[in-house]
Design a protein around this motif. Structure first.
Motif, mmCIF file in Angstrom:
data_model
loop_
_atom_site.group_PDB
_atom_site.id
_atom_site.type_symbol
_atom_site.label_atom_id
_atom_site.label_comp_id
_atom_site.label_asym_id
_atom_site.label_seq_id
_atom_site.Cartn_x
_atom_site.Cartn_y
_atom_site.Cartn_z
ATOM 1 N N TYR A 245 33.505 30.410 47.590
ATOM 2 C CA TYR A 245 33.118 31.693 48.470
ATOM 3 C C TYR A 245 31.759 31.447 49.099
ATOM 4 C CZ TYR A 245 37.169 33.761 46.562
ATOM 5 O OH TYR A 245 38.627 34.024 46.281
ATOM 6 N N ARG B 63 31.835 30.203 43.028
ATOM 7 C CA ARG B 63 33.213 30.110 42.704
ATOM 8 C C ARG B 63 34.186 31.375 42.800
ATOM 9 N NH1 ARG B 63 33.143 26.542 36.997
ATOM 10 N NH2 ARG B 63 32.245 24.533 38.313
ATOM 11 N N THR B 64 33.247 32.662 42.683
ATOM 12 C CA THR B 64 34.009 33.758 42.726
ATOM 13 C C THR B 64 33.404 34.817 43.738
ATOM 14 O OG1 THR B 64 32.576 35.122 41.239
ATOM 15 C CG2 THR B 64 34.326 33.835 40.220
ATOM 16 N N ARG B 65 34.445 35.712 44.046
ATOM 17 C CA ARG B 65 33.743 36.653 45.339
ATOM 18 C C ARG B 65 32.754 37.563 44.730
ATOM 19 N NH1 ARG B 65 35.548 38.519 50.133
ATOM 20 N NH2 ARG B 65 37.413 37.299 50.101
ATOM 21 N N ASP B 66 32.770 37.751 43.076
ATOM 22 C CA ASP B 66 31.857 38.780 42.484
ATOM 23 C C ASP B 66 30.616 38.185 42.145
ATOM 24 O OD1 ASP B 66 34.169 40.224 42.707
ATOM 25 O OD2 ASP B 66 34.838 39.371 40.710
#
Length: 67
Positions: free
Chosen positions: A7, A26-29
């Motif tokens: 992301y 690695r994550t959207r969060d």
């Protein structure tokens, strides 16, 4: 072919339509600021990409006369 999604966290810069990549996660969060835009980026690489792209160096000690 292997694919991986990461992301891009983009932040608006100066001027119209200008964004800067501020984070690759690695994550959207992952932590962001208000107004940041998060976009998925899918990367596809052949299974042997790193084998073919790797730089290989071979060193051999010199014997005898110096060059």
């Amino acid at each position: 072919m292997n694919s991986k999604t990461v992301y891009l966290h983009l932040r608006k810069g100066t001027g119209w339509g200008r964004f800067s990549v501020v984070k690759l996660a690695r994550t959207r969060d992952a932590a962001t600021r208000d107004g940041d835009v998060v976009m998925p980026l899918t990367i596809e690489l052949p299974d042997d990409f790193f084998d073919r792209a790797a730089i290989r160096v071979r060193l051999e000690p010199m014997t005898g006369e110096k060059r």
